[in-house]
Design a protein around this motif. Structure first.
Motif, PDB file in Angstrom:
ATOM      1  N   LYS A 181      54.972  43.070  37.352  1.00 24.87           N
ATOM      2  CA  LYS A 181      55.530  43.883  38.441  1.00 24.87           C
ATOM      3  C   LYS A 181      55.323  43.319  39.850  1.00 24.87           C
ATOM      4  N   VAL A 182      54.265  42.521  40.070  1.00 27.81           N
ATOM      5  CA  VAL A 182      54.113  41.963  41.425  1.00 27.81           C
ATOM      6  C   VAL A 182      55.174  40.898  41.646  1.00 27.81           C
ATOM      7  N   LYS A 183      55.678  40.811  42.879  1.00 22.94           N
ATOM      8  CA  LYS A 183      56.792  39.911  43.189  1.00 22.94           C
ATOM      9  C   LYS A 183      56.342  38.479  43.501  1.00 22.94           C
ATOM     10  N   SER A 184      55.062  38.230  43.413  1.00 29.90           N
ATOM     11  CA  SER A 184      54.488  36.947  43.813  1.00 29.90           C
ATOM     12  C   SER A 184      55.065  35.766  43.043  1.00 29.90           C
ATOM     13  N   SER A 185      55.072  34.604  43.699  1.00 33.23           N
ATOM     14  CA  SER A 185      55.467  33.382  43.001  1.00 33.23           C
ATOM     15  C   SER A 185      54.364  32.954  42.030  1.00 33.23           C
ATOM     16  N   ILE A 186      53.117  33.380  42.292  1.00 35.89           N
ATOM     17  CA  ILE A 186      51.992  33.114  41.391  1.00 35.89           C
ATOM     18  C   ILE A 186      51.240  34.422  41.161  1.00 35.89           C
ATOM     19  N   ALA A 187      51.169  34.869  39.911  1.00 32.16           N
ATOM     20  CA  ALA A 187      50.432  36.093  39.565  1.00 32.16           C
ATOM     21  C   ALA A 187      49.319  35.717  38.596  1.00 32.16           C
ATOM     22  N   MET A 188      48.118  36.248  38.813  1.00 32.56           N
ATOM     23  CA  MET A 188      46.942  35.810  38.050  1.00 32.56           C
ATOM     24  C   MET A 188      46.192  36.981  37.428  1.00 32.56           C
ATOM     25  N   HIS A 189      45.451  36.696  36.363  1.00 32.37           N
ATOM     26  CA  HIS A 189      44.598  37.686  35.698  1.00 32.37           C
ATOM     27  C   HIS A 189      43.203  37.087  35.531  1.00 32.37           C
ATOM     28  N   ASN A 190      42.211  37.783  36.047  1.00 33.85           N
ATOM     29  CA  ASN A 190      40.807  37.347  35.964  1.00 33.85           C
ATOM     30  C   ASN A 190      40.626  35.906  36.443  1.00 33.85           C
ATOM     31  N   THR A 191      41.271  35.582  37.536  1.00 32.80           N
ATOM     32  CA  THR A 191      41.302  34.212  38.048  1.00 32.80           C
ATOM     33  C   THR A 191      41.233  34.216  39.567  1.00 32.80           C
ATOM     34  N   SER A 192      40.506  33.272  40.139  1.00 35.64           N
ATOM     35  CA  SER A 192      40.431  33.129  41.589  1.00 35.64           C
ATOM     36  C   SER A 192      41.761  32.641  42.152  1.00 35.64           C
ATOM     37  N   THR A 193      42.203  33.240  43.245  1.00 35.89           N
ATOM     38  CA  THR A 193      43.461  32.826  43.885  1.00 35.89           C
ATOM     39  C   THR A 193      43.374  31.411  44.451  1.00 35.89           C
ATOM     40  N   GLN A 194      42.173  30.859  44.533  1.00 37.54           N
ATOM     41  CA  GLN A 194      42.026  29.496  45.050  1.00 37.54           C
ATOM     42  C   GLN A 194      42.636  28.448  44.116  1.00 37.54           C
ATOM     43  N   PHE A 195      43.025  28.853  42.902  1.00 40.34           N
ATOM     44  CA  PHE A 195      43.696  27.936  41.979  1.00 40.34           C
ATOM     45  C   PHE A 195      45.185  27.771  42.304  1.00 40.34           C
ATOM     46  N   ALA A 196      45.654  28.388  43.377  1.00 40.55           N
ATOM     47  CA  ALA A 196      47.059  28.246  43.784  1.00 40.55           C
ATOM     48  C   ALA A 196      47.248  26.867  44.412  1.00 40.55           C
ATOM     49  N   ASP A 197      47.382  25.870  43.558  1.00 41.54           N
ATOM     50  CA  ASP A 197      47.402  24.487  44.023  1.00 41.54           C
ATOM     51  C   ASP A 197      48.053  23.614  42.956  1.00 41.54           C
ATOM     52  N   GLY A 198      48.965  22.754  43.373  1.00 41.68           N
ATOM     53  CA  GLY A 198      49.680  21.905  42.432  1.00 41.68           C
ATOM     54  C   GLY A 198      48.779  21.020  41.599  1.00 41.68           C
ATOM     55  N   GLY A 199      47.717  20.493  42.216  1.00 44.76           N
ATOM     56  CA  GLY A 199      46.770  19.655  41.485  1.00 44.76           C
ATOM     57  C   GLY A 199      46.108  20.428  40.359  1.00 44.76           C
ATOM     58  N   GLU A 200      45.725  21.680  40.640  1.00 44.29           N
ATOM     59  CA  GLU A 200      45.081  22.519  39.634  1.00 44.29           C
ATOM     60  C   GLU A 200      46.050  22.933  38.528  1.00 44.29           C
ATOM     61  N   PHE A 201      47.345  22.932  38.830  1.00 41.21           N
ATOM     62  CA  PHE A 201      48.366  23.270  37.831  1.00 41.21           C
ATOM     63  C   PHE A 201      48.695  22.072  36.934  1.00 41.21           C
ATOM     64  N   GLY A 202      48.104  20.909  37.253  1.00 41.74           N
ATOM     65  CA  GLY A 202      48.397  19.705  36.485  1.00 41.74           C
ATOM     66  C   GLY A 202      49.604  18.951  37.000  1.00 41.74           C
ATOM     67  N   PHE A 203      50.014  19.252  38.255  1.00 39.76           N
ATOM     68  CA  PHE A 203      51.185  18.594  38.839  1.00 39.76           C
ATOM     69  C   PHE A 203      50.837  17.281  39.539  1.00 39.76           C
ATOM     70  N   GLY A 204      49.545  16.948  39.569  1.00 41.82           N
ATOM     71  CA  GLY A 204      49.106  15.727  40.250  1.00 41.82           C
ATOM     72  C   GLY A 204      48.899  15.938  41.735  1.00 41.82           C
ATOM     73  N   GLY A 205      49.586  16.878  42.291  1.00 43.19           N
ATOM     74  CA  GLY A 205      49.531  17.201  43.713  1.00 43.19           C
ATOM     75  C   GLY A 205      50.690  18.127  43.997  1.00 43.19           C
ATOM     76  N   GLU A 206      50.946  18.373  45.270  1.00 47.16           N
ATOM     77  CA  GLU A 206      52.071  19.238  45.618  1.00 47.16           C
ATOM     78  C   GLU A 206      52.650  18.836  46.958  1.00 47.16           C
ATOM     79  N   VAL A 207      53.946  19.048  47.090  1.00 46.69           N
ATOM     80  CA  VAL A 207      54.611  18.892  48.376  1.00 46.69           C
ATOM     81  C   VAL A 207      54.330  20.135  49.219  1.00 46.69           C
ATOM     82  N   GLY A 208      54.150  21.266  48.554  1.00 48.37           N
ATOM     83  CA  GLY A 208      53.859  22.525  49.218  1.00 48.37           C
ATOM     84  C   GLY A 208      53.960  23.644  48.208  1.00 48.37           C
ATOM     85  N   ILE A 209      53.818  24.874  48.691  1.00 49.07           N
ATOM     86  CA  ILE A 209      53.994  26.049  47.831  1.00 49.07           C
ATOM     87  C   ILE A 209      55.185  26.835  48.345  1.00 49.07           C
TER      88      ILE A 209
END
Length: 416
Positions: free
Chosen positions: A357-385
């Motif tokens: 139901k939340v409209k967020s581009s990233i929604a998490m469960h029992n997880t720190s929001t600090q993981f909102a990062d391309g490197g942490e997603f396994g993308f190697g890095g990110e151009v941005g969010i």
């Protein structure tokens, strides 16, 4: 100035005419890795010039922290480049194929976006991440960093161009606008639509607002990171305390830091004091509503409406009491910026409702929001969010920097 910028755009188009294999791309990236490693001392010296300039200019401490490069941060840049090398080249891949009764054989094939224009502030690691990701995904990039980081950005972009030249590849795959003149930004946004395919702003609210207002080119990015963490009444209190502390205090200056905590009204006074104690003991300023202020034993400033729409980017957080998960979701969808929002709960049914139901581009469960990062997603890095509703959404990494086209074959098919 306009003539100079149009020349840069033209050079990018010429560079894109080269068709490079994954092996060649990885060789360039590996040489870039080695050049950064070899020139660590020079990079740090250039960075110190920028820091001194930033201090004299009176730039905020959180931006100076983003600007700083030391051995540890350079090692993080090197680690990111290595991860990008290991990722598969996303270009020219057949994504899907099908046949039609009319004789058409249709393929959907990935292609680069083209020329990326990246406008950013403070963080010199963006120069390395963006250059590496754009090049690996077959895109050219025009970099326009902030005046406070010009020396660091120049040496990092020059090293990439040196790596390209070493491999006999057009160095204009990566170009850096080596000027503090802000007029270049206005011209990039308003006069470069024949060259730049996508603009990516990475910086503060003022910069992003300006880009979104003036750009005649499609924009990938987010305005603010007003991220929330909702603490349900059905939680493991130790887990909640750890997540709350990390989601705010690991790095308060990033867009994935939680700015507002929402707490279920049935959480007891003892548990509220337990889960927020670590924040308070580490000098995080708590701004809470009346109910929270009554329950918490430490100093709490009374929240105002503006606190629900404030991105602090500092050791400050707002806290609101809600009746249930539905009220939490309503608050997030009203005051959030569709960046990253998290729920802490043992109840999987509630978690599923929140994630849906939340409209967020990233929604998490029992997880720190600090993981909102391309490197942490396994993308190697990110151009941005990206918080756009249209894709790409969330961290924009290698596989998000491609579009696609349809390739159609037949045996002389004609349409009736």
């Amino acid at each position: 100035m306009k003539k100079e910028l149009l020349k840069i755009g033209y050079n990018s188009k010429i560079a894109l005419q080269e068709n490079l294999s994954e092996k060649v791309k990885n060789k360039v990236l590996n040489d870039y890795f080695l050049l950064i490693k070899k020139n660590k001392t020079k990079i740090i010296i250039s960075n110190k010039k920028d820091i001194n300039f930033a201090i004299k200019k009176g730039i905020k401490n959180n931006l100076i922290e983003r600007l700083k490069l030391d051995e540890k941060k350079i090692d993080q840049i090197l680690f990111s480049i290595k991860k990008i090398i290991k990722l598969k080249d996303p270009c020219n891949k057949v994504l899907e194929t099908w046949k039609r009764p009319n004789g058409l054989k249709i393929s959907r094939v990935s292609i680069p976006l083209g020329i990326m224009g990246v406008i950013y502030e403070s963080r010199p690691n963006v120069t390395c991440d963006v250059s590496s990701l754009c090049f690996k995904s077959g895109n050219a990039v025009i970099l326009r960093g902030g005046s406070e980081a010009i020396n660091t950005n120049k040496i990092l972009s020059d090293l990439f161009r040196k790596s390209l030249e070493k491999n006999n590849i057009n160095k204009n795959y990566v170009q850096f606008i080596n000027s503090k003149n802000r007029g270049f930004v206005d011209l990039m946004l308003s006069k470069m639509q024949n060259y730049i395919d996508v603009i990516v702003p990475r910086g503060g609210k003022t910069l992003v607002q300006k880009v979104q207002k003036l750009s005649k080119i499609p924009v990938i990015g987010h305005l603010e990171g007003i991220c929330h963490t909702y603490i349900d009444n059905e939680v493991n209190m130790k887990m909640a305390s750890n997540i709350i502390f990390n989601s705010k205090m690991r790095n308060t200056a990033i867009c994935g830091a939680t700015e507002t905590f929402l707490i279920h009204e049935k959480i007891s006074e003892n548990n509220i004091n337990f889960i927020f104690k670590k924040l308070y003991d580490n000098k995080c300023k708590l701004i809470g509503d009346t109910k929270f202020k009554k329950k918490f034993k430490g100093k709490v400033k009374l929240a105002k409406n503006k606190d629900w729409i404030t991105e602090y980017l500092s050791p400050t957080v707002s806290i609101k009491t809600v009746k249930n998960i539905d009220e939490a979701i309503i608050h997030i969808n009203k005051f959030g910026t569709m960046h990253t929002d998290s729920i802490i709960t043992k109840n999987n049914k509630k978690a599923k409702k929140f994630l849906t139901k939340v409209k967020s581009s990233i929604a998490m469960h029992n997880t720190s929001t600090q993981f909102a990062d391309g490197g942490e997603f396994g993308f190697g890095g990110e151009v941005g969010i990206s918080t756009n509703k249209l894709p790409p959404r969330g961290p924009v990494g290698l596989n998000q920097l491609v579009s696609y086209k349809y390739e159609i074959k037949s045996n002389g098919a004609i349409r009736n």
